[in-house]
Design a protein around this motif. Structure first.
Motif, PDB file in Angstrom:
ATOM      1  N   ALA A  66      66.201 104.355 118.015  1.00 54.28           N
ATOM      2  CA  ALA A  66      65.081 104.074 117.123  1.00 54.28           C
ATOM      3  C   ALA A  66      65.422 102.951 116.146  1.00 54.28           C
ATOM      4  CB  ALA A  66      64.695 105.339 116.362  1.00 54.28           C
ATOM      5  N   ILE A  67      66.636 102.978 115.596  1.00 50.85           N
ATOM      6  CA  ILE A  67      67.069 101.920 114.673  1.00 50.85           C
ATOM      7  C   ILE A  67      67.116 100.574 115.369  1.00 50.85           C
ATOM      8  CG2 ILE A  67      69.018 101.074 113.293  1.00 50.85           C
ATOM      9  CD1 ILE A  67      69.709 104.009 112.701  1.00 50.85           C
ATOM     10  N   LEU A  68      67.699 100.546 116.565  1.00 46.23           N
ATOM     11  CA  LEU A  68      67.835  99.288 117.306  1.00 46.23           C
ATOM     12  C   LEU A  68      66.477  98.722 117.693  1.00 46.23           C
ATOM     13  CD1 LEU A  68      70.856 100.224 119.611  1.00 46.23           C
ATOM     14  CD2 LEU A  68      70.881  98.678 117.640  1.00 46.23           C
ATOM     15  N   LEU A  69      65.577  99.570 118.176  1.00 46.92           N
ATOM     16  CA  LEU A  69      64.242  99.114 118.559  1.00 46.92           C
ATOM     17  C   LEU A  69      63.470  98.570 117.363  1.00 46.92           C
ATOM     18  CD1 LEU A  69      63.011 101.814 121.118  1.00 46.92           C
ATOM     19  CD2 LEU A  69      63.422  99.398 121.568  1.00 46.92           C
ATOM     20  N   THR A  70      63.516  99.301 116.269  1.00 47.65           N
ATOM     21  CA  THR A  70      62.792  98.876 115.070  1.00 47.65           C
ATOM     22  C   THR A  70      63.332  97.549 114.554  1.00 47.65           C
ATOM     23  OG1 THR A  70      62.440 101.204 114.472  1.00 47.65           O
ATOM     24  CG2 THR A  70      62.074  99.564 112.755  1.00 47.65           C
ATOM     25  N   GLN A  71      64.659  97.422 114.506  1.00 44.38           N
ATOM     26  CA  GLN A  71      65.265  96.180 114.030  1.00 44.38           C
ATOM     27  C   GLN A  71      64.853  94.992 114.894  1.00 44.38           C
ATOM     28  OE1 GLN A  71      68.053  94.499 115.647  1.00 44.38           O
ATOM     29  NE2 GLN A  71      68.309  92.945 114.040  1.00 44.38           N
ATOM     30  N   GLN A  72      64.822  95.193 116.210  1.00 44.90           N
ATOM     31  CA  GLN A  72      64.437  94.116 117.114  1.00 44.90           C
ATOM     32  C   GLN A  72      63.005  93.671 116.888  1.00 44.90           C
ATOM     33  OE1 GLN A  72      65.209  95.362 121.144  1.00 44.90           O
ATOM     34  NE2 GLN A  72      67.392  95.717 120.776  1.00 44.90           N
ATOM     35  N   LEU A  73      62.126  94.625 116.594  1.00 44.79           N
ATOM     36  CA  LEU A  73      60.706  94.323 116.479  1.00 44.79           C
ATOM     37  C   LEU A  73      60.304  93.748 115.122  1.00 44.79           C
ATOM     38  CD1 LEU A  73      59.269  97.444 118.353  1.00 44.79           C
ATOM     39  CD2 LEU A  73      59.252  95.085 119.153  1.00 44.79           C
ATOM     40  N   VAL A  74      61.073  94.066 114.070  1.00 38.88           N
ATOM     41  CA  VAL A  74      60.661  93.628 112.734  1.00 38.88           C
ATOM     42  C   VAL A  74      61.508  92.498 112.159  1.00 38.88           C
ATOM     43  CG1 VAL A  74      59.837  95.973 112.251  1.00 38.88           C
ATOM     44  CG2 VAL A  74      62.095  95.276 111.432  1.00 38.88           C
ATOM     45  N   GLN A  75      62.650  92.210 112.761  1.00 38.55           N
ATOM     46  CA  GLN A  75      63.582  91.277 112.136  1.00 38.55           C
ATOM     47  C   GLN A  75      62.984  89.886 111.915  1.00 38.55           C
ATOM     48  OE1 GLN A  75      67.077  90.439 114.447  1.00 38.55           O
ATOM     49  NE2 GLN A  75      65.989  90.367 116.396  1.00 38.55           N
ATOM     50  N   GLU A  76      62.158  89.418 112.850  1.00 38.60           N
ATOM     51  CA  GLU A  76      61.588  88.082 112.719  1.00 38.60           C
ATOM     52  C   GLU A  76      60.692  87.985 111.487  1.00 38.60           C
ATOM     53  OE1 GLU A  76      61.268  84.191 113.405  1.00 38.60           O
ATOM     54  OE2 GLU A  76      62.530  85.584 114.552  1.00 38.60           O
ATOM     55  N   SER A  77      59.878  88.998 111.248  1.00 38.06           N
ATOM     56  CA  SER A  77      58.985  88.999 110.081  1.00 38.06           C
ATOM     57  C   SER A  77      59.786  89.052 108.777  1.00 38.06           C
ATOM     58  CB  SER A  77      58.033  90.198 110.147  1.00 38.06           C
ATOM     59  OG  SER A  77      57.197  90.112 111.280  1.00 38.06           O
ATOM     60  N   TYR A  78      60.876  89.820 108.770  1.00 40.71           N
ATOM     61  CA  TYR A  78      61.702  89.904 107.562  1.00 40.71           C
ATOM     62  C   TYR A  78      62.451  88.599 107.323  1.00 40.71           C
ATOM     63  CZ  TYR A  78      60.981  94.837 106.514  1.00 40.71           C
ATOM     64  OH  TYR A  78      60.426  96.035 106.124  1.00 40.71           O
ATOM     65  N   HIS A  79      62.888  87.945 108.374  1.00 45.43           N
ATOM     66  CA  HIS A  79      63.592  86.668 108.207  1.00 45.43           C
ATOM     67  C   HIS A  79      62.671  85.600 107.640  1.00 45.43           C
ATOM     68  CE1 HIS A  79      66.839  87.846 111.389  1.00 45.43           C
ATOM     69  NE2 HIS A  79      67.032  88.410 110.217  1.00 45.43           N
ATOM     70  N   GLN A  80      61.389  85.697 107.949  1.00 48.96           N
ATOM     71  CA  GLN A  80      60.421  84.727 107.453  1.00 48.96           C
ATOM     72  C   GLN A  80      60.064  84.968 105.986  1.00 48.96           C
ATOM     73  OE1 GLN A  80      57.051  84.958 110.069  1.00 48.96           O
ATOM     74  NE2 GLN A  80      58.142  84.113 111.840  1.00 48.96           N
ATOM     75  N   LYS A  81      60.071  86.220 105.553  1.00 49.65           N
ATOM     76  CA  LYS A  81      59.554  86.558 104.230  1.00 49.65           C
ATOM     77  C   LYS A  81      60.616  87.082 103.255  1.00 49.65           C
ATOM     78  CE  LYS A  81      55.079  87.824 106.273  1.00 49.65           C
ATOM     79  NZ  LYS A  81      55.450  87.513 107.649  1.00 49.65           N
ATOM     80  N   LEU A  82      61.646  87.771 103.789  1.00 52.18           N
ATOM     81  CA  LEU A  82      62.631  88.399 102.923  1.00 52.18           C
ATOM     82  C   LEU A  82      64.036  88.052 103.410  1.00 52.18           C
ATOM     83  CD1 LEU A  82      60.837  91.860 102.706  1.00 52.18           C
ATOM     84  CD2 LEU A  82      60.916  90.139 100.896  1.00 52.18           C
ATOM     85  N   ASP A  83      65.026  88.897 103.093  1.00 49.46           N
ATOM     86  CA  ASP A  83      66.383  88.638 103.552  1.00 49.46           C
ATOM     87  C   ASP A  83      66.919  89.859 104.297  1.00 49.46           C
ATOM     88  OD1 ASP A  83      67.145  90.548 101.649  1.00 49.46           O
ATOM     89  OD2 ASP A  83      67.595  89.023 100.140  1.00 49.46           O
ATOM     90  N   ASN A  84      68.138  89.738 104.799  1.00 52.43           N
ATOM     91  CA  ASN A  84      68.726  90.799 105.611  1.00 52.43           C
ATOM     92  C   ASN A  84      68.962  92.090 104.831  1.00 52.43           C
ATOM     93  OD1 ASN A  84      68.702  89.278 107.907  1.00 52.43           O
ATOM     94  ND2 ASN A  84      70.867  88.742 107.866  1.00 52.43           N
TER      95      ASN A  84
END
Length: 313
Positions: free
Chosen positions: A229-247
């Motif tokens: 669940a963690i891996l799937l969620t990270q894969q799906l949301v990381q692009e949006s967070y990289h555009q707007k926020l940080d790691n």
């Protein structure tokens, strides 16, 4: 749980409090497997993440503690017969050496020894204690490991101290096997792609967090394990967070969503395993207040800040 079963209290309430407390401790521990996984996949520092989790987790912790206090007062444990203190010494040797397996796990975990090695030494120590101090044969101990423990003598503890074993964990193993297949299907078919579109259009912090909750819940339901669940969620949301926020914001939101939502899914290993160990079922979920207070309080916080920014109040 033993005391709860001995009294007339709702054992699901106790199980919920125990599991919620375990996850509170998990979020504060550098030995946490989920915290280490989140730090690794988001390329962030573990101790910074732990600090951020404590900052966002104190209010849900206080709120959950207050609820448990009210429930504790309204549901006092009334032990009809205090057999634990009188009967356990009759059946088991309570020498301090029986604490060695737990001490070994604690020590080797602090030394960051591999989990398999740590468990191996703890199991070997337990076998030795079982044979030398508790006077069980090796055959008996192996039988307990496979079929679960039960007292071979007539005792008031017979109905209390029983369960466990590899056989009882078979359903957990089946879920793990199925979940590994489902994870690949979910990632390959892109069934959650519509949520990614939602995240890309998110202009507020609260909407981005809400999207992460939705994805985390779906990933926990379909993935069946917290890790997947963690891996799937990270894969799906990381692009949006990289555009707007940080790691670090990504890491914190993963901890405050999918990590604590996973045990709220009845068939997810994150909740199924501790429920099996506590000899209960999904009915503990409504009483794990801390686990769903975390995402709810975080969402309210982000929405409040967004309202101040947009409307000035």
């Amino acid at each position: 749980m033993i005391i709860a079963r001995e009294s007339n209290i709702n054992s699901n309430l106790v199980a919920g409090a125990i599991i919620a407390g375990a996850y509170f401790g998990d979020r504060a521990s550098p030995m946490s497997s989920s915290a280490n996984l989140v730090a690794t996949i988001t390329q962030t520092k573990l101790y910074v993440n732990l600090k951020n989790m404590m900052i966002t987790g104190w209010l849900p912790f206080l709120a959950a503690s207050f609820v448990y206090l009210v429930l504790s007062i309204s549901n006092p444990i009334a032990v009809t017969d205090n057999i634990l203190l009188t009967e356990i010494p009759k059946v088991f040797n309570l020498d301090l050496f029986v604490l060695l397996p737990a001490f070994i796990i604690l020590l080797l975990s602090l030394l960051q020894i591999e989990v398999k090695v740590t468990l191996f030494f703890s199991i070997i120590t337990s076998l030795i204690i079982g044979i030398v101090l508790q006077k069980y044969s090796l055959v008996q101990l192996l039988n307990y490991a496979v079929y679960g423990f039960n007292l071979d003598i007539s005792s008031p503890l017979t109905s209390i101290l029983k369960g466990g074993g590899i056989i009882d964990m078979l359903k957990v193993s089946i879920v793990v096997i199925i979940s590994t297949a489902l994870a690949g299907m979910i990632a390959g078919t892109r069934v959650l792609e519509f949520v990614e579109v939602f995240l890309e259009k998110s202009k507020s912090r609260s909407r981005l967090f809400l999207g992460t909750i939705v994805i985390g819940t779906a990933a926990a339901a379909f993935g069946c394990t917290q890790t997947i669940a963690i891996l799937l969620t990270q894969q799906l949301v990381q692009e949006s967070y990289h555009q707007k926020l940080d790691n670090y914001q990504l890491a914190l939101d993963l901890e405050n969503t999918v990590v604590v939502i996973s045990p709220l899914i009845p068939w997810n290993i994150a909740g199924l395993v501790p429920a099996t160990v506590l000899m209960t079922d999904w009915k503990f979920i409504p009483y794990t207040f801390y686990l769903y207070f975390l995402p709810i309080f975080s969402l309210i916080h982000f929405q409040k800040n967004y309202s101040k920014k947009v409307f000035g109040f």
